[in-house]
Design an enzyme around this catalytic site. Structure first.
Site, PDB file in Angstrom:
ATOM      1  N   SER A 235      20.423  -7.509   6.485  1.00 23.39           N
ATOM      2  CA  SER A 235      20.780  -8.522   7.473  1.00 23.39           C
ATOM      3  C   SER A 235      20.649  -9.954   6.976  1.00 23.39           C
ATOM      4  O   SER A 235      21.286 -10.844   7.528  1.00 23.39           O
ATOM      5  CB  SER A 235      19.971  -8.322   8.748  1.00 23.39           C
TER       6      SER A 235
ATOM      7  N   HIS B 196      25.008  -4.066  10.989  1.00 24.36           N
ATOM      8  CA  HIS B 196      26.001  -5.048  10.539  1.00 24.36           C
ATOM      9  C   HIS B 196      27.241  -4.413   9.928  1.00 24.36           C
ATOM     10  O   HIS B 196      28.131  -5.118   9.467  1.00 24.36           O
ATOM     11  CB  HIS B 196      25.361  -6.027   9.552  1.00 24.36           C
TER      12      HIS B 196
ATOM     13  N   LYS C 264      26.356  -6.679  18.296  1.00 22.70           N
ATOM     14  CA  LYS C 264      26.874  -7.501  17.198  1.00 22.70           C
ATOM     15  C   LYS C 264      28.396  -7.382  17.204  1.00 22.70           C
ATOM     16  O   LYS C 264      29.038  -7.943  18.079  1.00 22.70           O
ATOM     17  CB  LYS C 264      26.186  -7.097  15.900  1.00 22.70           C
TER      18      LYS C 264
HETATM   19  C1  LIG Z   1      19.925  -6.872  15.059  1.00 20.35           C
HETATM   20  C2  LIG Z   1      19.355  -5.740  14.294  1.00 20.35           C
HETATM   21  C3  LIG Z   1      18.601  -4.752  14.912  1.00 20.35           C
HETATM   22  C4  LIG Z   1      18.163  -4.863  16.346  1.00 20.35           C
HETATM   23  O1  LIG Z   1      19.210  -4.640  17.218  1.00 20.35           O
HETATM   24  P1  LIG Z   1      19.150  -5.278  18.676  1.00 20.35           P
HETATM   25  O2  LIG Z   1      20.173  -4.561  19.440  1.00 20.35           O
HETATM   26  O3  LIG Z   1      19.439  -6.740  18.479  1.00 20.35           O
HETATM   27  O4  LIG Z   1      17.758  -5.056  19.189  1.00 20.35           O
HETATM   28  C5  LIG Z   1      18.180  -3.673  14.166  1.00 20.35           C
HETATM   29  N1  LIG Z   1      18.490  -3.570  12.855  1.00 20.35           N
HETATM   30  C6  LIG Z   1      19.183  -4.525  12.204  1.00 20.35           C
HETATM   31  C7  LIG Z   1      19.477  -4.365  10.751  1.00 20.35           C
HETATM   32  C8  LIG Z   1      19.624  -5.646  12.901  1.00 20.35           C
HETATM   33  O5  LIG Z   1      20.289  -6.608  12.263  1.00 20.35           O
END
Ligand SMILES: *Cc1c(COP(=O)(O)O)cnc(C)c1O
Length: 395
Positions: free
Chosen positions: A189, A217, A249
Site C-alpha cells: 500500500s 489495491h 477503494k
Molecule cells: C485499506 C486497506 C485495508 C483496510 O481496508 P478498510 O476497508 O479500509 O478497513 C486492508 N489492507 C490493505 C492493504 C489496505 O490498503
C-alpha cells in the site's frame, strides 16, 4: 482546545504524548472535504486536484452507484439491525456474497464491514497454538494487527524481509508447525509494488501452507475485468488461498470480502470473531456494491485510462532528481527521503491546487518519506500534466 481541570488531571500523560508528536512534527490533521470524493476536492473554499484517495476507478462519486444505494435504502431501510449470525443477514448481503464468489472464481465469499475487520477474521482464526504465521515485513497495519492476534492465540509468528522468497523458504523449511499460514499484501500500500504471488503460491504448495492474500489495491484495478492480482498472475482459485479484497477503494463504496473454499469460508463464518461480533453493514451498501461490481466488470475503459495516466506520470517524471518507486499500479510513490522536505513539497503542491499526501515514518521506513501519488481513472491527461509540471518546477 479548551480543557477542564478534571481533564487536565486525568489526561496529563496523554497531553504530554500529544505534545511529543507536535514537537516531532508528526501531528496529523484531517482536512474537511466539502465535496464528494472525486478528481476534484473542495477544501476550505479551495478547489484542488485529488491525488490522495484510493478511488482508483473514480467510482466513489458515481451516480449509478449512489442511486443503487438510495434505492436500496428505500427498499431495505437504513440499517441491518444485528450481526449476520443473529438477524442482520438480509437478501442483498446474500446476493452480494454470491456475486463476489462468482466474480472471483472461488466457491464462496463472506462480506465484512471493513477490510480491517476482514483481516482480523482471517489470520488469527486460521492460526493458533502449534501453528505458524509467515508475514511480509511491509504488510498493511491491519495484517500486522491480525498477526499479533494470532500470536496472542499462541501461534508462532515470523516476518520475512519484503518479497524475499529465499528468506521465506528458509523459515518455512525450519518450522515444525502443524499448520503454516503465509500472509501478504498483493499490492503493497505504500510502495505500489506487487508481491510475487506465483512464487508465494509455489512455496505454499511445497510447504503445504495456507496463502492469505490482501488485494485491497489490486481488486478492480488489475487483471481481466478487474478481477485483481490473482487474475493478473493467472493464478487459480485454489483451496489453499484465502483472498481478501476491500470494497472502499476501487469499488468506491465500503466494506470487504474474503473468498475461499467452501470449508474455509464456513470456518470463518463460525469462528471469526470480527465477523461474528459486529453489526452487518446496512443492506443498501450491499445494493450499491452489486452495482459497483457490475461497473468494475464492465470497466475496461476505466482501467485503460488509469493505465494510460500511470504511464503518462511515470514518463513525465522520468528525469526528475526525485525518483518514483518501480510501481506498475495506481500507487506511485515519489521518494523524498527527509520528513520535512516531503511535507514541504506536499505543501507547495497544495498551494498550487494539487493534493498529494506526504507519508512519513512510522508508516514507511525512516529516511524514505515520500509523496504517495494515487492515480485514478477519473484523472484526465491535463490533470496529470499539471502535476508533472508542478513537480518539475518544485524539485
Ligand atoms: C485499506 C486497506 C485495508 C483496510 O481496508 P478498510 O476497508 O479500509 O478497513 C486492508 N489492507 C490493505 C492493504 C489496505 O490498503
Amino acid at each position: 482546545m479548551t480543557t477542564s481541570p478534571l481533564e487536565d488531571r486525568l489526561s496529563a500523560k496523554l497531553a504530554a504524548q500529544l505534545q511529543e508528536l507536535e514537537t516531532a512534527g508528526l501531528t496529523r490533521r484531517r482536512r474537511v472535504l466539502d465535496s464528494p470524493c472525486g478528481r476534484l476536492a473542495n477544501v476550505d473554499g479551495k478547489e484542488v486536484l485529488n491525488f490522495a484517495s484510493n478511488d482508483y476507478l473514480g467510482l466513489a462519486g458515481n451516480a449509478d452507484i449512489a442511486q443503487a444505494l438510495a434505492d436500496g435504502a428505500m427498499r431495505w431501510g437504513a440499517g441491518s439491525g444485528a450481526s449476520h449470525l443473529v438477524s442482520g443477514h438480509l437478501a442483498p448481503h446474500e446476493a452480494l456474497e454470491k456475486e463476489i464468489a462468482a466474480f472471483t472464481g472461488f466457491p464462496r465469499a463472506l462480506t465484512f464491514s471493513t477490510g480491517y475487520l476482514a483481516n482480523l477474521a482471517v489470520t488469527p482464526t486460521l492460526a493458533g497454538r502449534g501453528d505458524a504465521v509467515f508475514a511480509d515485513k511491509l504488510n498493511h497495519a491491519s495484517l500486522i494487527d491480525a498477526m499479533q492476534q494470532a500470536k496472542a492465540n499462541g501461534a508462532d509468528v515470523q516476518r520475512y524481509p519484503h518479497n524475499d522468497m529465499a528468506a521465506l523458504e528458509k523459515m518455512l523449511a525450519a518450522s515444525p508447525a502443524a499448520h503454516k499460514v503465509i500472509v501478504t499484501d498483493a499490492v503493497f500500500s505504500m510502495d505500489g509494488d506487487l508481491a510475487p504471488l506465483p512464487l508465494l503460491f509455489t512455496l505454499a504448495e511445497r510447504y503445504d501452507a495456507w496463502l492469505v492474500i490482501d488485494d485491497a489495491h489490486g481488486f478492480g484495478v488489475l487483471g481481466r475485468q478487474g478481477k485483481g492480482s490473482l487474475g493478473h498472475f493467472n493464478l487459480p482459485a485454489s483451496p489453499r488461498i484465502l483472498l481478501m479484497g476491500t470494497l472502499g477503494k476501487a469499488a468506491g463504496v465500503g466494506g470487504a470480502f474474503v473468498a475461499g473454499s467452501e470449508t474455509a469460508i464456513e470456518y470463518l463464518l463460525q469462528k471469526g470473531r470480527s465477523y461474528i461480533f459486529t453489526t452487518a453493514q446496512p443492506p443498501a451498501i450491499a445494493c450499491a456494491l452489486s452495482k459497483s461490481l457490475q461497473l468494475i466488470k464492465d470497466g475496461d475503459a476505466l482501467r485503460a485510462n488509469l493505465m494510460a495516466r500511470i504511464g503518462q506520470l511515470r514518463d513525465g517524471l522520468a528525469d526528475l532528481p526525485l525518483k518514483l518507486l518501480a510501481s506498475a499500479t495506481a500507487i506511485q510513490p515519489l521518494i523524498v527521503g527527509d520528513n520535512e522536505a516531503a511535507v514541504a513539497l506536499a505543501k507547495a503542491l497544495w498551494e498550487r491546487g494539487l493534493w498529494v499526501p506526504a507519508i512519513r515514518p512510522p508508516t514507511v521506513p525512516p529516511g524514505t518519506a515520500r509523496l504517495r501519488i494515487s492515480v485514478s481513472a477519473a484523472h484526465t491527461e491535463a490533470d496529470v500534466t499539471r502535476l508533472v509540471t508542478a513537480l518539475k518546477e518544485l524539485s
